[in-house]
Design a protein around this motif. Structure first.
Motif, PDB file in Angstrom:
ATOM      1  N   ILE A  23      42.643  58.855  35.147  1.00 22.23           N
ATOM      2  CA  ILE A  23      41.848  58.909  36.459  1.00 22.23           C
ATOM      3  C   ILE A  23      42.260  57.587  37.518  1.00 22.23           C
ATOM      4  O   ILE A  23      43.119  57.082  38.700  1.00 22.23           O
ATOM      5  CB  ILE A  23      40.371  59.584  37.028  1.00 22.23           C
ATOM      6  N   VAL A  24      42.113  56.672  36.781  1.00 19.28           N
ATOM      7  CA  VAL A  24      42.177  55.060  36.906  1.00 19.28           C
ATOM      8  C   VAL A  24      43.607  54.719  37.297  1.00 19.28           C
ATOM      9  O   VAL A  24      44.121  54.441  38.091  1.00 19.28           O
ATOM     10  CB  VAL A  24      41.157  54.099  36.082  1.00 19.28           C
ATOM     11  N   THR A  35      28.870  47.735  34.962  1.00 14.19           N
ATOM     12  CA  THR A  35      29.614  46.724  35.762  1.00 14.19           C
ATOM     13  C   THR A  35      30.602  45.687  35.864  1.00 14.19           C
ATOM     14  O   THR A  35      31.277  45.735  36.479  1.00 14.19           O
ATOM     15  CB  THR A  35      28.134  46.121  36.141  1.00 14.19           C
ATOM     16  N   THR A  36      31.183  45.093  34.805  1.00 21.74           N
ATOM     17  CA  THR A  36      32.308  44.658  34.605  1.00 21.74           C
ATOM     18  C   THR A  36      32.911  45.787  34.407  1.00 21.74           C
ATOM     19  O   THR A  36      34.421  45.750  35.068  1.00 21.74           O
ATOM     20  CB  THR A  36      32.315  44.093  33.022  1.00 21.74           C
ATOM     21  N   VAL A  37      33.286  47.173  33.312  1.00 21.32           N
ATOM     22  CA  VAL A  37      34.147  47.589  34.312  1.00 21.32           C
ATOM     23  C   VAL A  37      34.392  48.089  34.845  1.00 21.32           C
ATOM     24  O   VAL A  37      35.507  48.453  35.857  1.00 21.32           O
ATOM     25  CB  VAL A  37      34.026  49.232  32.928  1.00 21.32           C
ATOM     26  N   MET A  74      41.798  46.623  39.681  1.00 24.15           N
ATOM     27  CA  MET A  74      43.098  47.368  39.351  1.00 24.15           C
ATOM     28  C   MET A  74      44.206  47.788  40.491  1.00 24.15           C
ATOM     29  O   MET A  74      44.988  48.285  40.202  1.00 24.15           O
ATOM     30  CB  MET A  74      42.952  48.137  38.082  1.00 24.15           C
ATOM     31  N   THR A  75      42.438  48.337  41.293  1.00 25.26           N
ATOM     32  CA  THR A  75      42.699  49.608  41.928  1.00 25.26           C
ATOM     33  C   THR A  75      43.421  49.218  43.521  1.00 25.26           C
ATOM     34  O   THR A  75      42.873  48.127  44.016  1.00 25.26           O
ATOM     35  CB  THR A  75      42.047  50.142  42.590  1.00 25.26           C
ATOM     36  N   THR A 120      42.227  46.975  46.675  1.00 20.70           N
ATOM     37  CA  THR A 120      40.722  46.066  46.247  1.00 20.70           C
ATOM     38  C   THR A 120      40.515  45.575  45.409  1.00 20.70           C
ATOM     39  O   THR A 120      41.537  45.257  44.277  1.00 20.70           O
ATOM     40  CB  THR A 120      39.614  47.812  46.140  1.00 20.70           C
ATOM     41  N   VAL A 121      39.814  44.452  45.993  1.00 26.85           N
ATOM     42  CA  VAL A 121      39.678  43.280  45.157  1.00 26.85           C
ATOM     43  C   VAL A 121      38.091  43.311  44.943  1.00 26.85           C
ATOM     44  O   VAL A 121      37.638  43.411  46.144  1.00 26.85           O
ATOM     45  CB  VAL A 121      40.005  41.807  45.441  1.00 26.85           C
ATOM     46  N   SER A 122      38.072  42.770  44.321  1.00 21.45           N
ATOM     47  CA  SER A 122      35.978  42.637  43.433  1.00 21.45           C
ATOM     48  C   SER A 122      36.121  41.114  43.766  1.00 21.45           C
ATOM     49  O   SER A 122      36.973  40.405  43.524  1.00 21.45           O
ATOM     50  CB  SER A 122      35.253  43.354  41.675  1.00 21.45           C
ATOM     51  N   GLY A 123      34.829  40.892  44.578  1.00 17.25           N
ATOM     52  CA  GLY A 123      35.086  39.347  44.982  1.00 17.25           C
ATOM     53  C   GLY A 123      33.835  38.537  43.864  1.00 17.25           C
ATOM     54  O   GLY A 123      34.199  37.875  43.621  1.00 17.25           O
TER      55      GLY A 123
END
Length: 166
Positions: free
Chosen positions: A69-70, A109-111, A118-119, A122-125
């Protein structure tokens, strides 16, 4: 705890260290085998106190589905971002959102944070200090921020919770 597990706390890691040592030196002489074995025992012994217990994967088959899916989402998002950045700049509306987290541990949470990063688009801040919020930068924020939050929670977080049994 047996004597062997005290001497070799991580046997797989020890074996891999031995193999890497031999491959790096490009020789299989007795001296290098012995030195590699000593390193394979000493390094994990030194690192053993630093290990933190992690949540284990409860449903590995669901992990395979999640990865597929990812991968699909990464390909789709790459195309969308390419069209977005090649078009007029005024169409891009970046922004930050806070996604509430319902995960049980740091590994899930890290996953999730890694998946979001990776998408493309979007970026995790940051993850809040209480692990209750994931702050995400979105390249093109929709009118309703809740759409992005719902997408992350339903498409990714719910599956991660299933995989890790949260």
């Amino acid at each position: 705890m047996s004597v062997l597990s005290k001497i070799v706390p991580m046997p797989l890691h020890s074996f891999i260290l031995l193999l890497v040592w031999l491959m790096l030196n490009n020789t299989y002489s007795l001296g290098h085998i012995l030195l590699g074995a000593v390193l394979g025992i000493v390094i994990p012994l030194l690192c053993a106190p630093l290990r933190m217990p992690q949540t284990s994967i409860k449903k590995p088959l669901k992990l395979i589905v999640y990865v597929l899916i990812v991968l699909k989402d990464i390909i789709t998002a790459n195309i969308e971002v390419a069209f977005l950045v090649m078009g007029p700049m005024q169409r891009i509306k970046p922004g930050f959102i806070a996604v509430p987290l319902d995960l049980c541990d740091t590994l899930p949470t890290t996953v999730l944070a890694s998946t979001v990063t990776m998408t493309p688009g979007t970026v995790s801040g940051e993850v809040s200090s209480d692990n209750k919020w994931l702050y995400v930068h979105v390249l093109n924020m929709p009118e309703n921020e809740q759409e992005v939050i719902d997408l992350i929670k339903q498409r990714y977080e719910s599956r991660i919770k299933e995989i890790f049994g949260c």
